[in-house]
Design a protein around this motif. Structure first.
Motif, PDB file in Angstrom:
ATOM      1  N   THR A  10       0.829  -1.210   0.000  1.00 23.65           N
ATOM      2  CA  THR A  10       0.000   0.000   0.000  1.00 23.65           C
ATOM      3  C   THR A  10       0.861   1.257   0.000  1.00 23.65           C
ATOM      4  N   GLU A  11       1.955   1.235   0.758  1.00 21.50           N
ATOM      5  CA  GLU A  11       2.862   2.387   0.789  1.00 21.50           C
ATOM      6  C   GLU A  11       3.484   2.637  -0.583  1.00 21.50           C
ATOM      7  N   VAL A  12       3.880   1.578  -1.260  1.00 22.53           N
ATOM      8  CA  VAL A  12       4.442   1.724  -2.608  1.00 22.53           C
ATOM      9  C   VAL A  12       3.397   2.305  -3.554  1.00 22.53           C
ATOM     10  N   LEU A  13       2.184   1.773  -3.511  1.00 20.44           N
ATOM     11  CA  LEU A  13       1.111   2.273  -4.377  1.00 20.44           C
ATOM     12  C   LEU A  13       0.798   3.734  -4.095  1.00 20.44           C
ATOM     13  N   ARG A  14       0.751   4.099  -2.823  1.00 20.79           N
ATOM     14  CA  ARG A  14       0.463   5.494  -2.447  1.00 20.79           C
ATOM     15  C   ARG A  14       1.545   6.427  -2.980  1.00 20.79           C
ATOM     16  N   ALA A  15       2.786   6.001  -2.854  1.00 22.98           N
ATOM     17  CA  ALA A  15       3.902   6.825  -3.336  1.00 22.98           C
ATOM     18  C   ALA A  15       3.863   6.985  -4.854  1.00 22.98           C
ATOM     19  N   GLN A  16       3.558   5.890  -5.548  1.00 26.09           N
ATOM     20  CA  GLN A  16       3.484   5.969  -7.004  1.00 26.09           C
ATOM     21  C   GLN A  16       2.379   6.920  -7.445  1.00 26.09           C
ATOM     22  N   GLN A  17       1.242   6.857  -6.776  1.00 30.17           N
ATOM     23  CA  GLN A  17       0.131   7.742  -7.128  1.00 30.17           C
ATOM     24  C   GLN A  17       0.524   9.202  -6.910  1.00 30.17           C
ATOM     25  N   ARG A  18       1.202   9.475  -5.816  1.00 29.87           N
ATOM     26  CA  ARG A  18       1.634  10.854  -5.535  1.00 29.87           C
ATOM     27  C   ARG A  18       2.641  11.334  -6.578  1.00 29.87           C
ATOM     28  N   CYS A  19       3.569  10.482  -6.972  1.00 25.03           N
ATOM     29  CA  CYS A  19       4.520  10.851  -8.025  1.00 25.03           C
ATOM     30  C   CYS A  19       3.796  11.178  -9.323  1.00 25.03           C
ATOM     31  N   ASN A  31      10.329   3.778 -10.370  1.00 30.05           N
ATOM     32  CA  ASN A  31      10.023   2.703  -9.429  1.00 30.05           C
ATOM     33  C   ASN A  31      10.143   3.204  -7.995  1.00 30.05           C
ATOM     34  N   VAL A  32       9.403   2.568  -7.137  1.00 31.12           N
ATOM     35  CA  VAL A  32       9.366   2.901  -5.708  1.00 31.12           C
ATOM     36  C   VAL A  32       9.533   1.603  -4.946  1.00 31.12           C
ATOM     37  N   SER A  33      10.214   1.682  -3.805  1.00 31.75           N
ATOM     38  CA  SER A  33      10.307   0.499  -2.949  1.00 31.75           C
ATOM     39  C   SER A  33      10.246   0.897  -1.483  1.00 31.75           C
ATOM     40  N   VAL A  34       9.855  -0.065  -0.676  1.00 33.94           N
ATOM     41  CA  VAL A  34       9.813   0.092   0.776  1.00 33.94           C
ATOM     42  C   VAL A  34      10.465  -1.140   1.387  1.00 33.94           C
ATOM     43  N   ARG A  35      11.412  -0.908   2.297  1.00 36.02           N
ATOM     44  CA  ARG A  35      12.068  -2.026   2.979  1.00 36.02           C
ATOM     45  C   ARG A  35      11.061  -2.724   3.904  1.00 36.02           C
ATOM     46  N   SER A  50       2.697   0.943 -14.793  1.00 37.56           N
ATOM     47  CA  SER A  50       2.599   2.393 -14.715  1.00 37.56           C
ATOM     48  C   SER A  50       2.211   2.852 -13.321  1.00 37.56           C
ATOM     49  N   PHE A  51       2.784   3.961 -12.884  1.00 34.95           N
ATOM     50  CA  PHE A  51       2.386   4.551 -11.598  1.00 34.95           C
ATOM     51  C   PHE A  51       0.899   4.883 -11.611  1.00 34.95           C
ATOM     52  N   SER A  52       0.371   5.280 -12.758  1.00 30.61           N
ATOM     53  CA  SER A  52      -1.011   5.770 -12.814  1.00 30.61           C
ATOM     54  C   SER A  52      -2.047   4.674 -12.697  1.00 30.61           C
ATOM     55  N   SER A  53      -1.714   3.474 -13.129  1.00 29.44           N
ATOM     56  CA  SER A  53      -2.706   2.388 -13.115  1.00 29.44           C
ATOM     57  C   SER A  53      -2.270   1.226 -12.231  1.00 29.44           C
ATOM     58  N   ALA A  54      -1.393   1.509 -11.295  1.00 30.81           N
ATOM     59  CA  ALA A  54      -0.875   0.451 -10.427  1.00 30.81           C
ATOM     60  C   ALA A  54      -1.966  -0.115  -9.526  1.00 30.81           C
ATOM     61  N   ASP A  55      -1.835  -1.403  -9.235  1.00 29.96           N
ATOM     62  CA  ASP A  55      -2.728  -2.068  -8.292  1.00 29.96           C
ATOM     63  C   ASP A  55      -1.871  -3.010  -7.443  1.00 29.96           C
ATOM     64  N   PRO A  56      -2.438  -3.639  -6.426  1.00 36.01           N
ATOM     65  CA  PRO A  56      -1.622  -4.486  -5.553  1.00 36.01           C
ATOM     66  C   PRO A  56      -0.816  -5.560  -6.281  1.00 36.01           C
ATOM     67  N   HIS A  57      -1.288  -6.010  -7.453  1.00 30.75           N
ATOM     68  CA  HIS A  57      -0.570  -7.038  -8.206  1.00 30.75           C
ATOM     69  C   HIS A  57       0.660  -6.481  -8.920  1.00 30.75           C
ATOM     70  N   SER A  58       0.756  -5.154  -9.018  1.00 29.09           N
ATOM     71  CA  SER A  58       1.911  -4.543  -9.687  1.00 29.09           C
ATOM     72  C   SER A  58       3.019  -4.197  -8.693  1.00 29.09           C
ATOM     73  N   VAL A  59       2.843  -4.598  -7.444  1.00 27.08           N
ATOM     74  CA  VAL A  59       3.891  -4.458  -6.425  1.00 27.08           C
ATOM     75  C   VAL A  59       4.289  -5.861  -6.000  1.00 27.08           C
ATOM     76  N   VAL A  60       5.581  -6.161  -6.111  1.00 30.13           N
ATOM     77  CA  VAL A  60       6.072  -7.500  -5.801  1.00 30.13           C
ATOM     78  C   VAL A  60       7.023  -7.443  -4.614  1.00 30.13           C
ATOM     79  N   ILE A  61       7.365  -8.605  -4.102  1.00 30.22           N
ATOM     80  CA  ILE A  61       8.343  -8.713  -3.017  1.00 30.22           C
ATOM     81  C   ILE A  61       9.616  -9.321  -3.601  1.00 30.22           C
TER      82      ILE A  61
END
Length: 197
Positions: A10-19, A31-35, A50-61
C-alpha cells in the motif's frame, strides 16, 4: 501461512500515485520500494507497470539482490540498485526513483543541482550530485559509484544523468518529499539561470 505484506504494498502504491499526481513520472518508468522491516526484502514496483494504473498485483516482493520472492511479474530491473542501497544504508527504509523532467533536464548540464532556495539549503544541505551512468539503467558495476555518492557526500538524492532521480528516506513520505524538493529546486535553478544570462 502466506504473508501478504499489505502495508508495504500500500505504501508503494500510495507513493506511485503521488509521483504521478505531482508529474514526477509519466508512462511506465520509475520505481518505488519500501524495505520490509527486519528482513533483507522489499516491496517494489513490478517491471513495465505504470504509476497511474498500479494495483496491488503490480507491487512485488524481492530480496536485496532483486530476486523475486512473491508476485506474478518480475521486479523492476532497478530493484538491484534499491537492494544495494538498503544493504549499505540501515537508515534508509524507502526509495523513490522517478524521471522527473526538471531534474533530468538539469542533469544534462553535468552539474550538481545547486541549493538556490533557503528551503533546499535547509532540507538538502548540499547540491544534489549528478552521475553519468551512460545508460537508462544502473549497471551492476556502477552501483558502487552511486552508493559512494550517497555515502561520501551525505546526499539524500542523486541524479542519474539523462535518466532520473533517486531519493532515499527514513520512510516513504521522507523519500517523496525529497524527490519533490529536488524537482522543485531543479526547476527554480533553471529559471534562475535563464534570467541571469
Amino acid at each position: 501461512m502466506t504473508i501478504s505484506y499489505e502495508h508495504e504494498r500500500t505504501e508503494v502504491l500510495r507513493a506511485q500515485q503521488r509521483c504521478w499526481e505531482q508529474k514526477l513520472q509519466s508512462g511506465n518508468g520509475g520505481n518505488v520500494s519500501v524495505r520490509i522491516a527486519g528482513t533483507d526484502r522489499m516491496a517494489v514496483k513490478a517491471t513495465d507497470t505504470s504509476f497511474s494504473s498500479a494495483d496491488p498485483h503490480s507491487v512485488v516482493i524481492a530480496d536485496c539482490s532483486g530476486e523475486l520472492i512473491n508476485g506474478a511479474r518480475p521486479a523492476t530491473k532497478e530493484a538491484v540498485l534499491h537492494g544495494a542501497i538498503y544493504a549499505a544504508r540501515a537508515d534508509v527504509t524507502a526509495i523513490v526513483h522517478c524521471h522527473s523532467p526538471w531534474a533530468v533536464g538539469w542533469s544534462l548540464t553535468g552539474e550538481a543541482i545547486p541549493n538556490v532556495t533557503y528551503h533546499s539549503a535547509l532540507k538538502l544541505a548540499q547540491p544534489v550530485p549528478v552521475i553519468d551512468t551512460g545508460s537508462y539503467a544502473v549497471a551492476p558495476e556502477q552501483i558502487e559509484d552511486v552508493l559512494a555518492l550517497f555515502a561520501s557526500s551525505g546526499a539524500r538524492a542523486v541524479i542519474l544523468q539523462g535518466h532520473g532521480l533517486v531519493s532515499v528516506g527514513v520512510d516513504i513520505d521522507d523519500a517523496l518529499c525529497t524527490a519533490e524538493l529536488v524537482e522543485e529546486t531543479a526547476h527554480i535553478a533553471f529559471v534562475s539561470r535563464m534570467l541571469h544570462r
